[in-house]
Motif scaffolding. Structure first.
Motif, PDB file in Angstrom:
ATOM      1  N   LEU A   1       0.804  -1.214   0.000  1.00 37.17           N
ATOM      2  CA  LEU A   1       0.000   0.000   0.000  1.00 37.17           C
ATOM      3  C   LEU A   1       0.843   1.273   0.000  1.00 37.17           C
ATOM      4  O   LEU A   1       0.338   2.353  -0.271  1.00 37.17           O
ATOM      5  CB  LEU A   1      -0.942   0.004   1.202  1.00 37.17           C
ATOM      6  CG  LEU A   1      -2.057  -1.046   1.156  1.00 37.17           C
ATOM      7  CD1 LEU A   1      -2.922  -0.948   2.396  1.00 37.17           C
ATOM      8  CD2 LEU A   1      -2.902  -0.888  -0.108  1.00 37.17           C
ATOM      9  N   ILE A   2       2.130   1.140   0.309  1.00 36.23           N
ATOM     10  CA  ILE A   2       3.004   2.316   0.209  1.00 36.23           C
ATOM     11  C   ILE A   2       3.268   2.627  -1.260  1.00 36.23           C
ATOM     12  O   ILE A   2       3.196   3.769  -1.707  1.00 36.23           O
ATOM     13  CB  ILE A   2       4.319   2.072   0.971  1.00 36.23           C
ATOM     14  CG1 ILE A   2       4.029   1.933   2.470  1.00 36.23           C
ATOM     15  CG2 ILE A   2       5.295   3.217   0.717  1.00 36.23           C
ATOM     16  CD1 ILE A   2       5.249   1.616   3.302  1.00 36.23           C
ATOM     17  N   ALA A   3       3.568   1.594  -2.044  1.00 37.65           N
ATOM     18  CA  ALA A   3       3.823   1.780  -3.472  1.00 37.65           C
ATOM     19  C   ALA A   3       2.530   1.932  -4.261  1.00 37.65           C
ATOM     20  O   ALA A   3       2.531   2.521  -5.341  1.00 37.65           O
ATOM     21  CB  ALA A   3       4.630   0.611  -4.022  1.00 37.65           C
ATOM     22  N   HIS A   4       1.431   1.397  -3.713  1.00 38.00           N
ATOM     23  CA  HIS A   4       0.144   1.424  -4.415  1.00 38.00           C
ATOM     24  C   HIS A   4      -0.939   1.983  -3.492  1.00 38.00           C
ATOM     25  O   HIS A   4      -1.860   1.259  -3.091  1.00 38.00           O
ATOM     26  CB  HIS A   4      -0.219   0.022  -4.898  1.00 38.00           C
ATOM     27  CG  HIS A   4       0.769  -0.575  -5.852  1.00 38.00           C
ATOM     28  ND1 HIS A   4       1.876  -1.273  -5.434  1.00 38.00           N
ATOM     29  CD2 HIS A   4       0.816  -0.544  -7.208  1.00 38.00           C
ATOM     30  CE1 HIS A   4       2.569  -1.661  -6.484  1.00 38.00           C
ATOM     31  NE2 HIS A   4       1.965  -1.241  -7.573  1.00 38.00           N
ATOM     32  N   PRO A   5      -0.840   3.267  -3.136  1.00 39.00           N
ATOM     33  CA  PRO A   5      -1.778   3.836  -2.156  1.00 39.00           C
ATOM     34  C   PRO A   5      -3.204   3.959  -2.656  1.00 39.00           C
ATOM     35  O   PRO A   5      -4.121   4.182  -1.861  1.00 39.00           O
ATOM     36  CB  PRO A   5      -1.186   5.223  -1.873  1.00 39.00           C
ATOM     37  CG  PRO A   5      -0.419   5.569  -3.117  1.00 39.00           C
ATOM     38  CD  PRO A   5       0.151   4.266  -3.584  1.00 39.00           C
TER      39      PRO A   5
ATOM     40  N   LEU B   1      -1.662   7.741 -11.250  1.00 34.07           N
ATOM     41  CA  LEU B   1      -2.688   7.129 -10.411  1.00 34.07           C
ATOM     42  C   LEU B   1      -2.871   5.651 -10.764  1.00 34.07           C
ATOM     43  O   LEU B   1      -3.014   4.805  -9.878  1.00 34.07           O
ATOM     44  CB  LEU B   1      -4.006   7.881 -10.551  1.00 34.07           C
ATOM     45  CG  LEU B   1      -4.040   9.315 -10.018  1.00 34.07           C
ATOM     46  CD1 LEU B   1      -5.425   9.919 -10.199  1.00 34.07           C
ATOM     47  CD2 LEU B   1      -3.618   9.385  -8.560  1.00 34.07           C
ATOM     48  N   ARG B   2      -2.852   5.340 -12.048  1.00 36.99           N
ATOM     49  CA  ARG B   2      -2.971   3.933 -12.455  1.00 36.99           C
ATOM     50  C   ARG B   2      -1.768   3.130 -11.973  1.00 36.99           C
ATOM     51  O   ARG B   2      -1.918   2.006 -11.493  1.00 36.99           O
ATOM     52  CB  ARG B   2      -3.091   3.826 -13.968  1.00 36.99           C
ATOM     53  CG  ARG B   2      -4.409   4.335 -14.526  1.00 36.99           C
ATOM     54  CD  ARG B   2      -4.418   4.252 -16.044  1.00 36.99           C
ATOM     55  NE  ARG B   2      -4.397   2.867 -16.504  1.00 36.99           N
ATOM     56  CZ  ARG B   2      -3.855   2.467 -17.656  1.00 36.99           C
ATOM     57  NH1 ARG B   2      -3.255   3.358 -18.446  1.00 36.99           N
ATOM     58  NH2 ARG B   2      -3.899   1.203 -18.012  1.00 36.99           N
TER      59      ARG B   2
ATOM     60  N   VAL C   1      -9.083   4.448 -13.303  1.00 34.75           N
ATOM     61  CA  VAL C   1      -9.236   5.857 -13.662  1.00 34.75           C
ATOM     62  C   VAL C   1     -10.210   6.033 -14.821  1.00 34.75           C
ATOM     63  O   VAL C   1     -10.090   5.365 -15.858  1.00 34.75           O
ATOM     64  CB  VAL C   1      -7.877   6.488 -14.039  1.00 34.75           C
ATOM     65  CG1 VAL C   1      -8.056   7.971 -14.356  1.00 34.75           C
ATOM     66  CG2 VAL C   1      -6.866   6.294 -12.909  1.00 34.75           C
ATOM     67  N   GLY C   2     -11.129   6.950 -14.629  1.00 39.22           N
ATOM     68  CA  GLY C   2     -11.971   7.400 -15.718  1.00 39.22           C
ATOM     69  C   GLY C   2     -11.429   8.712 -16.256  1.00 39.22           C
ATOM     70  O   GLY C   2     -11.249   9.669 -15.497  1.00 39.22           O
TER      71      GLY C   2
END
Length: 254
Positions: free
Chosen positions: A3-7, A30-31, A37-38
């Motif tokens: 979750l640090i690399a992929h918050p 963000l992706r 993402v939209g």
């Protein structure tokens, strides 16, 4: 999952104007950090894994409502809204006519209000709701030949604060990023229309204490920071990404 690399794992973001420039950099980051993402844009690009492009116009409320519904239906909700879409304007107070004033304010200011209102029903249901608006150094610094643009970005700054106050009780954070001049295709097109593109670029670079233009990736990093659940105590703030232009006063070169 780290979750640090992929918050943003498990979160859904919407990026207006996400088809190019800063918006595209935000979308990619963000992706990469776990979000779905939209992308809402007049030219949103092609679909891909964790990416839903939706044709939308921030000048059209119905278009935005339909686009937000499409993203929420595809990904199961909306947690983050990045209000990036905007247009430029050059000139002093007497340069642009009334129609241009209305056009720029409608896209840069009312467009944020429209997109936020359209996303709000979904953000209310999120446990990690965040809105990040794109302001500018022009909101706080007097720049020559930027009267209309500066007025629009000053309004974005004020709108960010007011919206943050309105939504803090709902657990929805609202912040803005205030970039300096960013090295994007948009700026390149503006420079190409000047009499001396290379000289004008050099002047823009010299205006920032770092001596260079800001990159789109640097702005995207600031947006991701503000949007992240790790910034849960940050709301009603403007983060400058301007090479020190807002805060530093250096001796004259030479």
């Amino acid at each position: 999952m780290d979750l640090i690399a992929h918050p943003f794992t498990g979160l859904v973001a919407v990026v207006t104007g996400g088809g190019s420039g800063i918006g595209a950099a935000v979308t990619a980051l963000l992706r990469a950090q776990g979000a779905r993402v939209g992308v809402l844009d007049l030219n949103p690009g092609e679909p891909a894994s964790s990416l839903l492009p939706v044709v939308a116009d921030v000048g059209d409320r119905a278009s935005l409502e339909s686009a937000m519904a499409a993203v929420a239906a595809e990904f199961g909700g909306i947690d983050i809204l990045v209000n990036n879409a905007g247009i430029s304007a050059v000139g002093g107070i007497d340069t642009n006519d009334d129609s241009e004033w209305h056009r720029v304010l409608d896209i840069n200011v009312v467009g944020i209000a429209r997109a936020t209102a359209a996303a709000l029903p979904y953000l209310r249901r999120s446990r990690a709701a965040a809105i990040v608006n794109l302001s500018s150094i022009a909101a706080n610094a007097g720049l020559v030949q930027r009267a209309l643009y500066s007025a629009s970005k000053g309004a974005v700054h004020a709108l960010t604060l007011s919206t943050a106050a309105d939504l803090v009780g709902l657990g929805i954070r609202v912040n803005c990023v205030a970039p300096g001049t960013v090295d994007t295709p948009w700026v390149a097109r503006l420079l190409a229309r000047t009499d001396d593109p290379a000289g004008e670029r050099a002047r823009l670079e010299a205006r920032q204490p770092t001596g260079r233009l800001v990159t789109a990736d640097e702005v995207a990093g600031a947006i991701a920071y503000l949007a992240s659940p790790a910034s849960g105590a940050t709301t009603g703030m403007s983060l400058a990404v301007d090479g020190g232009m807002a805060g530093l006063r250096l001796p004259a070169r030479g």
